[in-house]
Write an enzyme that holds these catalytic residues in place. Sequence first.
Site, mmCIF file in Angstrom:
data_model
loop_
_atom_site.group_PDB
_atom_site.id
_atom_site.type_symbol
_atom_site.label_atom_id
_atom_site.label_comp_id
_atom_site.label_asym_id
_atom_site.label_seq_id
_atom_site.Cartn_x
_atom_site.Cartn_y
_atom_site.Cartn_z
ATOM 1 N N LEU A 104 -2.033 -22.010 5.578
ATOM 2 C CA LEU A 104 -2.337 -20.569 5.398
ATOM 3 C C LEU A 104 -3.259 -20.835 4.902
ATOM 4 C CD1 LEU A 104 0.688 -18.523 3.923
ATOM 5 C CD2 LEU A 104 -0.726 -18.034 5.915
ATOM 6 N N ASP A 105 -4.193 -20.009 5.156
ATOM 7 C CA ASP A 105 -5.649 -20.191 4.668
ATOM 8 C C ASP A 105 -5.887 -20.151 3.318
ATOM 9 O OD1 ASP A 105 -6.481 -20.634 7.557
ATOM 10 O OD2 ASP A 105 -7.033 -18.220 7.644
ATOM 11 N N TYR A 106 -7.457 -20.299 3.274
ATOM 12 C CA TYR A 106 -7.669 -20.248 1.465
ATOM 13 C C TYR A 106 -7.612 -18.654 1.432
ATOM 14 C CZ TYR A 106 -10.615 -20.827 -2.992
ATOM 15 O OH TYR A 106 -10.848 -20.588 -4.298
#
Length: 241
Positions: A104-106
């Site tokens: 999952l992205d930052y």
Amino acid sequence: MEQMRLQKYIALAGIASRRKAEELIRSGLVTVNGKVVTEMGTKVNDNDIVEVCGKKAKLEGNKVYIMLNKPKGYVSTAKDQFSRKTVLDLVKGVKERVYPVGRLDYDTSGLLLLTNDGDFSYKMTHPSHKVDKVYIATVSGEVGSDVVEKFRKGIEIDGYITSPSQMRILSKNKEKSTVEITIHEGRNRQVRKMCEAVGHPVLDLKRISIGNLTLGNLKEGQWRYLTEFEVKSCLNMVNRQ
Ligand code: URA
């Protein structure tokens, strides 16, 4: 696995008690990488092949499966080149060395799985298994039914057309809309790029489910072990494909 004494390794592999393992070593019945070892303090690690009476001794290790509700502001890699916080900081109590299943992205929150079971991880993330992932996205602007149709047909991003995906409009006004998006691919920043491509940049993104696993009432920053039933149903789902 950290290095450990040979007799401990044999005991953990479930072959004999430590004391019995010492006897086996002393009697010349244990080999490490094909060589008989009779010295008690010998250390071994994951790469060594240990055999007892000609039979391989393998550490099975406890397999663990974790569901985390990732907050924004954490990277989902084990280490970060910019020393940002990682999702492993959130599961510090877990003694097994787990790693994230996909990413999952930052700046994305929500459901992230972690495990030490490489086979499970491979199956859940392999594109051919087409595991559905559901996101709630707040996007800028008012999303119309034409956008829903574009998602259904596939959208060009990075020079390829995405697989058909579903979009459901949950609420909207002139400034922003909240939509539910279901995709089964897992390309880098895919949802953000798809929304951007249709003129509705993402303001906020959260993953709420993967296959038949849902966040339920797990709070942000909290984690729990998957139940045996949940693990089995994930494996049933991907084995059916
Ligand atoms: N799509 C994105 O754009 N970001 C994520 O973190 C996951 C899917």
